[in-house]
Design a protein around this motif. Structure first.
Motif, PDB file in Angstrom:
ATOM      1  N   ALA A 130      35.977 -17.748  17.101  1.00 59.85           N
ATOM      2  CA  ALA A 130      35.700 -17.736  18.642  1.00 59.85           C
ATOM      3  C   ALA A 130      34.410 -17.865  19.111  1.00 59.85           C
ATOM      4  O   ALA A 130      33.317 -17.232  18.374  1.00 59.85           O
ATOM      5  N   PRO A 131      33.761 -18.759  19.927  1.00 58.77           N
ATOM      6  CA  PRO A 131      32.362 -18.685  20.431  1.00 58.77           C
ATOM      7  C   PRO A 131      32.100 -17.534  21.098  1.00 58.77           C
ATOM      8  O   PRO A 131      30.844 -17.484  21.363  1.00 58.77           O
ATOM      9  N   ALA A 132      32.952 -16.832  21.781  1.00 59.96           N
ATOM     10  CA  ALA A 132      32.664 -15.998  22.645  1.00 59.96           C
ATOM     11  C   ALA A 132      33.044 -14.425  22.069  1.00 59.96           C
ATOM     12  O   ALA A 132      34.037 -14.356  21.249  1.00 59.96           O
ATOM     13  N   GLU A 133      32.490 -13.399  22.669  1.00 57.60           N
ATOM     14  CA  GLU A 133      32.863 -12.212  21.921  1.00 57.60           C
ATOM     15  C   GLU A 133      32.947 -11.066  23.148  1.00 57.60           C
ATOM     16  O   GLU A 133      32.485 -11.318  24.121  1.00 57.60           O
ATOM     17  N   VAL A 134      34.063 -10.171  22.964  1.00 61.98           N
ATOM     18  CA  VAL A 134      34.171  -8.927  23.679  1.00 61.98           C
ATOM     19  C   VAL A 134      33.887  -7.601  22.872  1.00 61.98           C
ATOM     20  O   VAL A 134      34.562  -7.334  21.657  1.00 61.98           O
ATOM     21  N   ARG A 135      32.764  -6.822  23.343  1.00 61.65           N
ATOM     22  CA  ARG A 135      32.571  -5.655  22.403  1.00 61.65           C
ATOM     23  C   ARG A 135      32.669  -4.635  22.946  1.00 61.65           C
ATOM     24  O   ARG A 135      32.699  -4.641  24.323  1.00 61.65           O
ATOM     25  N   ILE A 136      33.190  -3.655  22.172  1.00 56.79           N
ATOM     26  CA  ILE A 136      33.392  -2.297  22.672  1.00 56.79           C
ATOM     27  C   ILE A 136      33.291  -1.217  21.452  1.00 56.79           C
ATOM     28  O   ILE A 136      33.649  -1.814  20.299  1.00 56.79           O
ATOM     29  N   CYS A 137      32.983  -0.139  21.822  1.00 52.65           N
ATOM     30  CA  CYS A 137      32.760   0.823  20.625  1.00 52.65           C
ATOM     31  C   CYS A 137      33.957   1.808  20.567  1.00 52.65           C
ATOM     32  O   CYS A 137      34.739   2.024  21.693  1.00 52.65           O
ATOM     33  N   LEU A 138      34.360   1.906  19.358  1.00 48.73           N
ATOM     34  CA  LEU A 138      35.698   2.762  19.057  1.00 48.73           C
ATOM     35  C   LEU A 138      35.174   4.133  18.330  1.00 48.73           C
ATOM     36  O   LEU A 138      35.878   4.488  17.471  1.00 48.73           O
ATOM     37  N   CYS A 139      33.896   4.647  18.457  1.00 47.48           N
ATOM     38  CA  CYS A 139      33.507   5.922  17.882  1.00 47.48           C
ATOM     39  C   CYS A 139      34.542   6.876  18.498  1.00 47.48           C
ATOM     40  O   CYS A 139      35.240   6.800  19.301  1.00 47.48           O
ATOM     41  N   GLU A 175      40.140   3.272  22.558  1.00 47.52           N
ATOM     42  CA  GLU A 175      41.388   2.520  21.604  1.00 47.52           C
ATOM     43  C   GLU A 175      42.236   1.633  22.696  1.00 47.52           C
ATOM     44  O   GLU A 175      42.669   0.663  22.208  1.00 47.52           O
ATOM     45  N   LYS A 176      42.644   2.188  23.736  1.00 45.61           N
ATOM     46  CA  LYS A 176      43.706   1.726  24.624  1.00 45.61           C
ATOM     47  C   LYS A 176      42.984   0.278  25.496  1.00 45.61           C
ATOM     48  O   LYS A 176      43.711  -0.708  25.367  1.00 45.61           O
ATOM     49  N   VAL A 177      41.784   0.434  25.696  1.00 45.49           N
ATOM     50  CA  VAL A 177      40.994  -1.075  26.129  1.00 45.49           C
ATOM     51  C   VAL A 177      41.057  -2.014  24.975  1.00 45.49           C
ATOM     52  O   VAL A 177      41.379  -3.117  25.177  1.00 45.49           O
ATOM     53  N   TYR A 178      40.539  -1.396  23.753  1.00 49.05           N
ATOM     54  CA  TYR A 178      40.556  -2.503  22.674  1.00 49.05           C
ATOM     55  C   TYR A 178      41.912  -3.020  22.374  1.00 49.05           C
ATOM     56  O   TYR A 178      42.009  -4.240  22.182  1.00 49.05           O
ATOM     57  N   VAL A 194      32.123  -2.343  17.761  1.00 49.41           N
ATOM     58  CA  VAL A 194      31.011  -2.184  17.456  1.00 49.41           C
ATOM     59  C   VAL A 194      30.436  -0.924  17.557  1.00 49.41           C
ATOM     60  O   VAL A 194      31.117   0.202  17.815  1.00 49.41           O
ATOM     61  N   GLY A 195      29.122  -0.493  16.802  1.00 53.68           N
ATOM     62  CA  GLY A 195      28.548   0.738  16.811  1.00 53.68           C
ATOM     63  C   GLY A 195      28.215   1.277  18.265  1.00 53.68           C
ATOM     64  O   GLY A 195      27.926   0.322  19.141  1.00 53.68           O
ATOM     65  N   CYS A 196      28.152   2.405  18.556  1.00 57.32           N
ATOM     66  CA  CYS A 196      28.018   3.042  19.860  1.00 57.32           C
ATOM     67  C   CYS A 196      26.681   2.716  20.700  1.00 57.32           C
ATOM     68  O   CYS A 196      25.592   2.953  19.918  1.00 57.32           O
ATOM     69  N   THR A 197      26.730   2.699  21.840  1.00 55.02           N
ATOM     70  CA  THR A 197      25.378   2.367  22.647  1.00 55.02           C
ATOM     71  C   THR A 197      24.859   3.910  22.942  1.00 55.02           C
ATOM     72  O   THR A 197      23.693   3.926  23.448  1.00 55.02           O
ATOM     73  N   GLY A 198      25.462   4.932  22.566  1.00 54.63           N
ATOM     74  CA  GLY A 198      25.169   6.119  23.168  1.00 54.63           C
ATOM     75  C   GLY A 198      25.582   6.712  24.618  1.00 54.63           C
ATOM     76  O   GLY A 198      25.320   7.642  24.925  1.00 54.63           O
ATOM     77  N   MET A 199      25.911   5.522  25.228  1.00 56.30           N
ATOM     78  CA  MET A 199      26.208   5.770  26.736  1.00 56.30           C
ATOM     79  C   MET A 199      27.668   6.288  27.083  1.00 56.30           C
ATOM     80  O   MET A 199      28.375   5.691  27.555  1.00 56.30           O
ATOM     81  N   SER A 200      27.697   7.611  26.568  1.00 59.75           N
ATOM     82  CA  SER A 200      29.111   8.368  26.633  1.00 59.75           C
ATOM     83  C   SER A 200      29.348   8.494  28.194  1.00 59.75           C
ATOM     84  O   SER A 200      30.690   8.481  28.508  1.00 59.75           O
ATOM     85  N   PHE A 201      28.399   8.290  29.067  1.00 59.24           N
ATOM     86  CA  PHE A 201      28.873   8.616  30.529  1.00 59.24           C
ATOM     87  C   PHE A 201      29.312   7.338  31.261  1.00 59.24           C
ATOM     88  O   PHE A 201      29.899   7.127  32.070  1.00 59.24           O
ATOM     89  N   GLN A 202      29.266   6.147  30.255  1.00 63.25           N
ATOM     90  CA  GLN A 202      29.846   4.961  30.890  1.00 63.25           C
ATOM     91  C   GLN A 202      30.930   4.508  29.778  1.00 63.25           C
ATOM     92  O   GLN A 202      31.373   3.208  30.130  1.00 63.25           O
ATOM     93  N   ALA A 203      31.373   5.492  29.068  1.00 59.93           N
ATOM     94  CA  ALA A 203      32.640   4.876  28.281  1.00 59.93           C
ATOM     95  C   ALA A 203      33.952   5.013  29.009  1.00 59.93           C
ATOM     96  O   ALA A 203      34.049   5.757  29.987  1.00 59.93           O
TER      97      ALA A 203
END
Length: 769
Positions: free
Chosen positions: A171-180, A189-192, A211-220
């Motif tokens: 696919a030419p487009a991506e949807v990224r989400i961290c699952l740490c 996990e439910k969102v993914y 993907v790897g985590c951005t560290g922004m846990s307050f936005q998770a």
């Protein structure tokens, strides 16, 4: 033992080994299968191995991961780390026991379905209170809401095995989400799963990426959409209910408009919220950080070795392979890198000492036994950037002449273990690990080893003892591990963040690294920013950054408009610093000068509702439980200090107690063998130094913060309108349901969790001495 159990155990022993150094892996496998160590299985281990019953029991009774009595089918682990403690983990623990009708002296319900236990830290501090049930993590758990967690877990078990796979790698487009682990605790996990389900159902051509985590846990959960034109759109705190709206908005806009137009145009509607790009990525959280160990965060899947290589992955190792071992160590020395796991010992000096030691074999060990309550840096690096850590270890192995490496990970980090093992396998298949690495003559392999739950194993010699299947008891040094370590051979031990810094140095050069940071404090440091903070998560800043910059600018200051009271830094080894020290530079020498230390990097923010005497008692409780017991000063002295603090917090303290605390603390620091004992008094000494008045008030029978349960009670005032919100939210039914009449609190039942006070809309509940 039946035939199937016998064969299973036989298979485990054949895989793990039958000697002492295989004992902990074997016991962990048994614990995982049965949830405890059955006596007949222990006897069978003795018969099938060269390990004695005494050796097994010596280890089984030392490590927290093992239990000798039957447990429930599922285990509820309530985190009692620092951040969780200040947010009410003790009350959450009691709430679970109440919902499951577990008596005070038991830990398992009558049906043997759930066992409830406390765990030192789950490494999800910014999601406090964090709870893990088997392999499912929940964040922001509150007393009175624990039954919802139980119900959700039981429902998730019914959904196991449901095929939600959807992969469009082209696919030419991506949807990224961290699952740490942290993002999963927030519901990622439910969102993914919903992204995959929705894309499959509506034939949306998009590539879902873990993907790897951005560290922004307050936005998770934090979700990024990258369309076919490489435009990036960022969405914060997403839940599964709005996933379809986001996907339709970007990939089926005409259909989205029809759906949107049919809804009530309320700005509270989740579709409205996500109709436009929601967050600004130019905030101080991003601009004030410097990414080295967390470089390319949120871009690369921790499972994708090719994506890592596309971003200069293993280029540092390739350069190191062209240098002599001496030149590699010189490069590390010129960079100024210091060990990121404690007091900041120069990394190159340790590498040089190991390289100079003679041995038939040499080993590299990554110390990933992150046990500090309030710390989660290593877990997030392990889960998000496993290839970077492997690369750093390989460079170190080349420098010291090692051909074998180990990553010693605490068993409480199952996802980190899973991802590391996958990364090692990918590296072996790609010629990064094994024989003749990258067409050179260099051979190096890595094995993942699980710890079994002892904080003291963060100390080098105790860690080596655990690797050899023994109790994690520190040994006197010298000899140092660099001379005589694992199995008696020279062994280099560095922590996760230290190894994760190495690839950047060898790609960009030692000079570039040395220009970052402060004098004698080169490079960056990751911090686990948690507690009463507005924006919690993993941050990485240059050493020398002001404490105020981290807390106020990056972290957004204290949450809920409250006042900052203290910052607890360095975990049980660190100290509590008051607001007036926020101008302090975060570097090894500056922190030591005020009675604290960097430690591994835990940073917990406390507000005016936190009691500093209670915080000191909390850390003493932790270190007393985690002391190996070898040193008299540590074993008895810490317990004596804890007895005094318990007396003070119950209102029975006397003036001389404060003098005794100081005397005992200094004696323990001087008389203990390892870092646990030598630094355990720091939280007490720092609170005595900066919050002495609070101790004095406790001696007078008052807890100003209303935390010490023996020194206050909750009382109902005349503002009560009888709405019974307090009664419905009370986890222990201490408030009878009597609508429209003034509520009454049963002081015998009340556990002083404060849930009623928090939920009361009329401010009708107050703290009474």
């Amino acid at each position: 033992m039946c035939a199937d159990q016998y064969q299973w155990l036989q298979q485990v022993i054949s895989e793990k080994g039958n000697t002492q150094d295989a004992l902990i892996p074997v016991l962990l496998a048994v614990q995982h299968k049965y949830n405890y160590l059955p006596a007949d299985v222990i006897d069978e281990i003795c018969r099938q191995t060269h390990i004695t019953h005494a050796d097994i029991m010596e280890v089984a009774t030392f490590y927290d991961q093992f239990r000798l009595t039957p447990a429930g089918k599922h285990t509820i682990k309530v985190c009692i780390g620092t951040a969780c403690h200040v947010k009410g983990s003790a009350q959450v623990f009691e709430s679970f026991k109440h919902d499951l009708n577990i008596s005070e002296d038991e830990d398992t319900d009558f049906e043997k379905l759930f066992t409830v236990e406390k765990v030192a830290c789950l490494g999800c501090c910014m999601m406090a209170v964090a709870v893990q049930i088997d392999d499912v993590i929940y964040g922001w758990v509150k007393p009175g809401k624990t039954q919802n967690v139980i119900n959700d877990f039981l429902a998730s078990q019914k959904d196991k095995g449901v095929d939600k796979q959807y992969d469009r790698l082209d696919a030419p487009a991506e949807v990224r989400i961290c699952l740490c682990s942290s993002c999963q605790a927030a519901g990622a996990e439910k969102v993914y799963s919903e992204i995959k389900r929705c894309a499959a159902k509506h034939k949306i051509i998009v590539k879902p990426m873990d993907v790897g985590c951005t560290g922004m846990s307050f936005q998770a959960p934090f979700l990024q959409v990258i369309d076919s034109k490489q435009n990036i759109f960022n969405y914060a705190q997403v839940d599964e209910e709005v996933v379809s709206s986001i996907l339709f908005h970007h990939f089926k806009p005409h259909s989205f408009d029809r759906i949107f137009d049919s809804l009530i145009g309320s700005q509270s509607d989740p579709v409205w919220r996500y109709r436009v790009e929601s967050i600004d990525m130019k905030q101080p959280w991003h601009t004030l950080q410097k990414r080295i160990t967390t470089e390319h965060c949120g871009e690369v899947s921790p499972y994708d070795i090719n994506a890592y290589m596309d971003r200069k992955g293993f280029e540092g190792l390739k350069r190191a392979l062209t240098l002599s071992p001496e030149k590699i160590i010189d490069e590390v020395s010129f960079s100024g890198l210091r060990g990121r796991g404690g007091a900041g010992f120069p990394t190159a000096a340790k590498w040089f000492a190991t390289a100079q030691s003679y041995g038939d074999h040499k080993y590299v060990v990554c110390n990933a036994d992150e046990g500090d309550p309030g710390a989660f840096m290593d877990r997030m690096l392990l889960e998000s950037f496993p290839f970077r850590i492997i690369e750093g270890m390989a460079v170190a192995a080349r420098a010291i002449g090692a051909d074998k490496g180990f990553v010693f990970v605490r068993a409480e980090y199952p996802l980190a273990i899973l991802r590391l093992r996958h990364a090692v396998k990918m590296c072996e298949q790609s010629g990064i690990l094994g024989e003749n690495i990258l067409d050179s003559s260099f051979n190096f392999s890595i094995t993942i080893m699980e710890g079994a739950g002892a904080f003291v194993c963060g100390e080098e010699t105790a860690l080596i003892a655990a690797m050899q299947g023994q109790r994690g008891v520190p040994k006197r040094r010298p000899p140092y591990p660099s001379e005589k370590g694992y199995k008696g051979h020279p062994t280099l031990i560095n922590n996760v963040e230290t190894f994760a810094s190495i690839p950047w140095i060898f790609i960009n050069g030692a000079k570039a690294y040395s220009r970052i940071g402060a004098d004698r404090n080169s490079g960056t440091k990751t911090f686990a920013l948690a507690g009463k903070i507005e924006r919690g998560g993993l941050v990485e800043v240059p050493l020398g950054t002001k404490l105020r910059t981290i807390i106020e600018d990056i972290g957004g200051g204290v949450a809920n408009g409250r006042k900052l009271k203290a910052v607890q830094i360095g975990g049980p080894s660190g100290g509590c610093l008051p607001e007036e020290l926020l101008g302090l530079s975060v570097d090894y020498e500056a922190l030591a000068s005020v009675g604290s230390m960097m430690g591994s990097g835990g940073l917990v923010v406390l507000d005016e509702h936190d009691c500093m005497v209670d915080i000191a008692r909390y850390f003493l409780t932790f270190t007393v439980a985690e002391s190996c017991g070898k040193c008299t000063f540590c074993r008895i002295g810490l317990q004596r200090m804890l007895d005094i603090l318990n007396r003070i917090c119950s209102g029975r303290g006397v003036k001389d107690d404060l003098n005794q605390l100081e005397i005992l603390a200094n004696d323990i620091k001087q008389g203990s063998l390892c870092g646990l004992g030598r630094t355990a008094p720091n939280p007490v000494l720092s609170t005595l130094k900066y919050f002495y008045r609070e101790y004095e008030e406790h001696l007078q029978g008052r807890c100003p913060a209303g935390k010490c349960q023996d020194l206050f009670s909750f009382q109902m005032n005349q503002n009560c309108i009888g709405c019974m919100i307090c009664s419905r939210s009370c986890p222990v039914q201490a408030i009878a349901f009597d609508p429209w009449n003034q509520a009454q609190i049963d002081q015998e039942k009340c556990i002083r969790c404060g849930v009623c006070r928090t939920n009361c809309p009329e401010n009708a509940i107050e703290v009474a001495p």
